[in-house]
Design a protein around this motif. Structure first.
Motif, PDB file in Angstrom:
ATOM      1  N   ASP A 125       5.091   6.420   9.062  1.00 14.19           N
ATOM      2  CA  ASP A 125       6.124   7.319   8.541  1.00 14.19           C
ATOM      3  C   ASP A 125       6.744   6.768   7.266  1.00 14.19           C
ATOM      4  O   ASP A 125       7.011   7.511   6.312  1.00 14.19           O
ATOM      5  CB  ASP A 125       7.213   7.550   9.596  1.00 14.19           C
ATOM      6  CG  ASP A 125       6.713   8.397  10.767  1.00 14.19           C
ATOM      7  OD1 ASP A 125       5.655   9.040  10.619  1.00 14.19           O
ATOM      8  OD2 ASP A 125       7.386   8.408  11.816  1.00 14.19           O
ATOM      9  N   THR A 126       6.967   5.463   7.253  1.00 16.77           N
ATOM     10  CA  THR A 126       7.527   4.825   6.056  1.00 16.77           C
ATOM     11  C   THR A 126       6.574   4.967   4.879  1.00 16.77           C
ATOM     12  O   THR A 126       6.984   5.278   3.751  1.00 16.77           O
ATOM     13  CB  THR A 126       7.794   3.329   6.320  1.00 16.77           C
ATOM     14  OG1 THR A 126       8.642   3.209   7.453  1.00 16.77           O
ATOM     15  CG2 THR A 126       8.445   2.663   5.128  1.00 16.77           C
ATOM     16  N   ALA A 127       5.289   4.763   5.150  1.00 21.89           N
ATOM     17  CA  ALA A 127       4.279   4.878   4.096  1.00 21.89           C
ATOM     18  C   ALA A 127       4.247   6.290   3.526  1.00 21.89           C
ATOM     19  O   ALA A 127       4.192   6.483   2.295  1.00 21.89           O
ATOM     20  CB  ALA A 127       2.906   4.497   4.649  1.00 21.89           C
ATOM     21  N   GLU A 128       4.293   7.273   4.410  1.00 24.71           N
ATOM     22  CA  GLU A 128       4.245   8.666   3.949  1.00 24.71           C
ATOM     23  C   GLU A 128       5.466   8.989   3.086  1.00 24.71           C
ATOM     24  O   GLU A 128       5.347   9.633   2.030  1.00 24.71           O
ATOM     25  CB  GLU A 128       4.179   9.616   5.146  1.00 24.71           C
ATOM     26  CG  GLU A 128       3.964  11.067   4.751  1.00 24.71           C
ATOM     27  CD  GLU A 128       3.717  11.979   5.938  1.00 24.71           C
ATOM     28  OE1 GLU A 128       3.614  13.191   5.700  1.00 24.71           O
ATOM     29  OE2 GLU A 128       3.636  11.476   7.072  1.00 24.71           O
ATOM     30  N   ALA A 129       6.626   8.525   3.501  1.00 25.23           N
ATOM     31  CA  ALA A 129       7.847   8.777   2.723  1.00 25.23           C
ATOM     32  C   ALA A 129       7.761   8.109   1.349  1.00 25.23           C
ATOM     33  O   ALA A 129       8.178   8.683   0.332  1.00 25.23           O
ATOM     34  CB  ALA A 129       9.063   8.271   3.486  1.00 25.23           C
ATOM     35  N   THR A 130       7.220   6.902   1.298  1.00 19.63           N
ATOM     36  CA  THR A 130       7.095   6.180   0.029  1.00 19.63           C
ATOM     37  C   THR A 130       6.152   6.902  -0.922  1.00 19.63           C
ATOM     38  O   THR A 130       6.429   7.036  -2.122  1.00 19.63           O
ATOM     39  CB  THR A 130       6.584   4.748   0.277  1.00 19.63           C
ATOM     40  OG1 THR A 130       7.500   4.065   1.140  1.00 19.63           O
ATOM     41  CG2 THR A 130       6.467   3.982  -1.028  1.00 19.63           C
ATOM     42  N   ILE A 131       5.035   7.412  -0.379  1.00 16.92           N
ATOM     43  CA  ILE A 131       4.066   8.108  -1.234  1.00 16.92           C
ATOM     44  C   ILE A 131       4.636   9.441  -1.721  1.00 16.92           C
ATOM     45  O   ILE A 131       4.430   9.824  -2.884  1.00 16.92           O
ATOM     46  CB  ILE A 131       2.729   8.272  -0.494  1.00 16.92           C
ATOM     47  CG1 ILE A 131       2.080   6.893  -0.328  1.00 16.92           C
ATOM     48  CG2 ILE A 131       1.799   9.216  -1.247  1.00 16.92           C
ATOM     49  CD1 ILE A 131       0.908   6.852   0.613  1.00 16.92           C
ATOM     50  N   HIS A 132       5.392  10.125  -0.885  1.00 16.52           N
ATOM     51  CA  HIS A 132       6.080  11.338  -1.348  1.00 16.52           C
ATOM     52  C   HIS A 132       7.045  11.009  -2.487  1.00 16.52           C
ATOM     53  O   HIS A 132       7.164  11.764  -3.460  1.00 16.52           O
ATOM     54  CB  HIS A 132       6.846  11.990  -0.191  1.00 16.52           C
ATOM     55  CG  HIS A 132       6.001  12.894   0.661  1.00 16.52           C
ATOM     56  ND1 HIS A 132       5.342  14.002   0.149  1.00 16.52           N
ATOM     57  CD2 HIS A 132       5.715  12.868   1.986  1.00 16.52           C
ATOM     58  CE1 HIS A 132       4.675  14.612   1.121  1.00 16.52           C
ATOM     59  NE2 HIS A 132       4.880  13.944   2.250  1.00 16.52           N
ATOM     60  N   GLU A 133       7.741   9.882  -2.363  1.00 12.13           N
ATOM     61  CA  GLU A 133       8.657   9.448  -3.420  1.00 12.13           C
ATOM     62  C   GLU A 133       7.900   9.193  -4.726  1.00 12.13           C
ATOM     63  O   GLU A 133       8.361   9.555  -5.813  1.00 12.13           O
ATOM     64  CB  GLU A 133       9.391   8.176  -2.972  1.00 12.13           C
ATOM     65  CG  GLU A 133      10.500   7.735  -3.909  1.00 12.13           C
ATOM     66  CD  GLU A 133      11.192   6.470  -3.435  1.00 12.13           C
ATOM     67  OE1 GLU A 133      12.020   5.941  -4.202  1.00 12.13           O
ATOM     68  OE2 GLU A 133      10.911   6.000  -2.303  1.00 12.13           O
ATOM     69  N   ALA A 134       6.714   8.595  -4.614  1.00 11.71           N
ATOM     70  CA  ALA A 134       5.887   8.334  -5.797  1.00 11.71           C
ATOM     71  C   ALA A 134       5.476   9.640  -6.471  1.00 11.71           C
ATOM     72  O   ALA A 134       5.519   9.767  -7.699  1.00 11.71           O
ATOM     73  CB  ALA A 134       4.652   7.524  -5.402  1.00 11.71           C
ATOM     74  N   VAL A 135       5.074  10.627  -5.663  1.00  8.93           N
ATOM     75  CA  VAL A 135       4.651  11.926  -6.200  1.00  8.93           C
ATOM     76  C   VAL A 135       5.823  12.618  -6.894  1.00  8.93           C
ATOM     77  O   VAL A 135       5.688  13.163  -7.997  1.00  8.93           O
ATOM     78  CB  VAL A 135       4.081  12.817  -5.087  1.00  8.93           C
ATOM     79  CG1 VAL A 135       3.837  14.237  -5.581  1.00  8.93           C
ATOM     80  CG2 VAL A 135       2.782  12.228  -4.543  1.00  8.93           C
TER      81      VAL A 135
END
Length: 321
Positions: free
Chosen positions: A305-315
């Motif tokens: 979940d943390t990884a997904e949130a971080t990648i959304h932040e990058a996008v």
């Protein structure tokens, strides 16, 4: 004034004592300010810019870019305005404002042919052109970016100005690495090393070593690549040359993740994020966030979940830039 400025520039590009270089350039600028001659101040704002870029103080560099624009307007000098637009464009690029960067860099390169424009540093036309290529690539115009890169590498070589060619080759390598064209990257790294060695440009040799480390990682030798990047970063920090610290840190973190050193990789990328927030080269923040997300994903289901949130932040940040 002239001697202090020349000393500062020479020390800056040959990796002499950076504190002495800064003192010399600032003393030269102070004399110019005391004389009240806008043209003298203008000629020294370029070296001031380069000093702050090279030492990783990107917010300060933008301040001097704006001062340069103000002096150019005061003089009503079209050539000075071109120089100002170049440095504003590079500053905006590094701070992640790609639309403003494109506008300034295209403005700097429009109008008269480069041979008809007064050159204050010798390499500003090529700097504008290669940063415009990087801006094209980051904004998704990859074909245009590659065409622009090839053109500026060729024209910088034809110019007979070694520093211009070395600077152009260095930034051209970043475009080829982004594109994933490893053979083109290696070819330009070879040329970068040859030209830098011939002219005593030590920082560029260390940058080339860092690039070779990145190539090793891309070819599957993550451990060897990480070792080479660490050695290059140590040399670059010693020279206080920080222009490419962040992208090298990104690749180092990716290499550490690839060999299973997840905690160390995560610490590396967090430190790089903190440094970017302090120094202002925010153009690399989306890639840092993407890398952090990949590392978190590699750490197993508990970090998903943390990884997904971080990648959304990058996008999200990529779109904003």
């Amino acid at each position: 004034m002239v001697l202090q400025g020349a000393l500062g520039v020479s020390l800056t590009f040959n990796c002499g004592d950076t504190d002495v270089a800064q003192e010399a350039v600032e003393r030269s600028f102070a004399i110019a300010s005391e004389r009240g001659d806008p043209l003298d101040r203008l000629r020294l704002l370029g070296p001031m810019q380069m000093l702050y870029f090279r030492t990783g103080r990107f917010g300060t560099a933008l301040h001097y870019a704006r001062e340069l624009a103000a002096v150019a307007e005061e003089l009503g000098d079209a050539d000075a305005a071109t120089l100002a637009r170049t440095f504003k464009g590079v500053s905006f690029h590094l701070r992640g404002d790609l639309r403003s960067a494109r506008e300034e860099l295209e403005g700097a390169l429009s109008g008269r042919p480069p041979k008809e424009v007064a050159s204050y540093l010798g390499f500003e036309h090529f700097l504008a052109a290669i940063f415009l290529a990087r801006t094209f690539w980051l904004m998704g115009d990859t074909d245009l970016a590659l065409e622009q890169t090839a053109d500026v590498v060729s024209s910088s070589e034809e110019s007979g100005h070694p520093l211009s060619h070395v600077i152009t080759l260095m930034w051209a390598v970043t475009v080829f690495l982004w594109q994933g064209d490893i053979e083109a990257a290696e070819n330009h790294i070879d040329r970068l090393e040859t030209r830098a060695a011939a002219h005593g440009l030590q920082a560029y040799l260390a940058v080339a070593d860092g690039f070779r480390g990145e190539v090793a990682v891309r070819r599957g030798d993550a451990a060897g690549g990480a070792q080479r990047i660490r050695a290059a970063l140590k040399e670059l920090h010693a020279a206080r040359y920080e222009l490419l610290t962040t992208p090298l840190n990104v690749t180092l973190a990716e290499a550490l993740c690839a060999i299973g050193h997840h905690a160390e990789a995560l610490e590396e990328v967090r430190a790089a994020i903190n440094l970017v927030e302090t120094n202002g080269d925010l153009v690399y923040m989306p890639d840092l966030l993407r890398t952090r997300g990949r590392i978190e994903a590699a750490m197993g289901p508990r970090k998903r979940d943390t990884a997904e949130a971080t990648i959304h932040e990058a996008v999200t940040l990529s779109r904003r830039q």
